[in-house]
Enzyme design. Structure first.
Site, PDB file in Angstrom:
ATOM      1  N   HIS A  79       0.836  -1.215   0.000  1.00  0.00           N
ATOM      2  CA  HIS A  79       0.000   0.000   0.000  1.00  0.00           C
ATOM      3  C   HIS A  79       0.870   1.263   0.000  1.00  0.00           C
ATOM      4  O   HIS A  79       0.498   2.270  -0.567  1.00  0.00           O
ATOM      5  CB  HIS A  79      -0.908  -0.025   1.235  1.00  0.00           C
ATOM      6  CG  HIS A  79      -1.791   1.165   1.393  1.00  0.00           C
ATOM      7  ND1 HIS A  79      -2.467   1.768   0.350  1.00  0.00           N
ATOM      8  CD2 HIS A  79      -2.126   1.889   2.500  1.00  0.00           C
ATOM      9  CE1 HIS A  79      -3.177   2.789   0.800  1.00  0.00           C
ATOM     10  NE2 HIS A  79      -2.972   2.891   2.094  1.00  0.00           N
ATOM     11  N   HIS A 207       2.071   4.442   8.233  1.00  0.00           N
ATOM     12  CA  HIS A 207       2.135   3.889   6.873  1.00  0.00           C
ATOM     13  C   HIS A 207       3.598   3.771   6.418  1.00  0.00           C
ATOM     14  O   HIS A 207       4.048   2.718   5.962  1.00  0.00           O
ATOM     15  CB  HIS A 207       1.332   4.767   5.906  1.00  0.00           C
ATOM     16  CG  HIS A 207      -0.152   4.609   6.059  1.00  0.00           C
ATOM     17  ND1 HIS A 207      -0.880   5.285   7.011  1.00  0.00           N
ATOM     18  CD2 HIS A 207      -1.036   3.839   5.395  1.00  0.00           C
ATOM     19  CE1 HIS A 207      -2.157   4.928   6.924  1.00  0.00           C
ATOM     20  NE2 HIS A 207      -2.284   4.058   5.942  1.00  0.00           N
TER      21      HIS A 207
HETATM   22 MN    MN Z   1      -5.944   1.629   4.497  1.00  0.00          MN
END
Ligand code: MN
Length: 258
Positions: A79, A207
């Site tokens: 991602h 992230h």
């Molecule tokens: Mn997500």
């Protein structure tokens, strides 16, 4: 008896319960809102194929369309750009053994009630470990904030003049969890990073740093208040989408009844 026979028996007798950590998924499920210059992820749309009618006399089914990161969902390392070249980094290549793992639940709900943008720091993690024990390698850390109890898009996304306000880990908090070699980090909010994390250094550390280290994310979890601080087992398989960056999923926890 094997431990699996014991588990089957404990499930049958209710000694071990199954807790659903998933939000209901519907067209009004809120999706993260990015700044205008970026492409937006669509929420769920549902189109009926047939309903026991001329289009299909004995069957009911629908076509669904949605972003991979809609509702309760799994974030795979691919991602984020930091995880794009790792092995086993997509929804179809993650090793299945990594989709069953124990959970630690850090409760920050009382802090978040006073400060919506509360950040989990190394000090907070250490204080939790003093009370509940060490966070083991290969376990999940789930942040209980009670954010899942917020009703409606406005309250859930909590967009303010200067951007979203919601809790998450600080940069140092992410690094402290990486030192413990967790398998992933889960949150009740729309994403694993705090609302203000776009302004952190690095930006979006949950992230950037977790996915860069091959760790997973879980967002929009619910019912974390029904889990013990330690001792639950999470089952978290995303859809086996080829090269998927994530997917909606049903997150289940096995919990010993108290
Ligand atoms: Mn997500």
């Amino acid at each position: 008896m094997s431990s699996l026979s014991n588990l089957i028996n404990d499930l049958a007798t209710g000694k071990v319960k199954v807790v659903d950590l998933t939000q209901a998924l519907a067209p009004d499920t809120p999706v993260i809102a990015l700044p205008d210059m970026f492409a937006q992820s669509p929420g769920l749309s549902v189109e009926q194929i047939s309903l026991y009618d001329d289009k299909g006399p004995a069957w009911y089914w629908n076509t669904i369309r949605l972003g991979e990161h809609t509702g309760t969902h799994f974030d795979a390392p691919i991602h984020w750009i930091t995880g794009k070249d790792l092995a086993h980094n997509a929804t179809d290549t993650i090793e299945p053994a990594k989709l069953v793992a124990p959970a630690n639940v850090i409760d920050i709900s009382s802090e978040v009630a006073k400060d919506e943008g509360f950040l989990l720091t190394p000090e907070g993690i250490e204080a939790w470990e003093k009370e509940h024990g060490k966070i083991e390698a290969g376990s999940w850390v789930l942040l209980r904030s009670d954010w899942s109890k917020r009703q409606g898009r406005e309250a859930f996304l909590n967009l303010k003049e200067n951007g979203p306000v919601s809790p998450g880990p600080s940069v140092a908090g992410v690094k402290a969890l990486l030192e413990r070699n967790i398998i992933g980090f889960g949150t009740e909010c729309v994403g694993t990073d705090a609302g203000a994390a776009g302004g952190f250094d690095p930006a979006f550390p949950a992230h950037t740093l977790f996915h860069g280290a091959g760790k997973f994310g879980l967002a929009s979890l619910a019912n974390l208040d029904k889990l013990p601080a330690k001792g639950s087992l999470l089952i978290t398989p995303p859809l086996k989408l080829v090269n998927g960056s994530g997917s909606p999923l049903r997150v289940l926890a096995l919990v010993v009844s108290s």
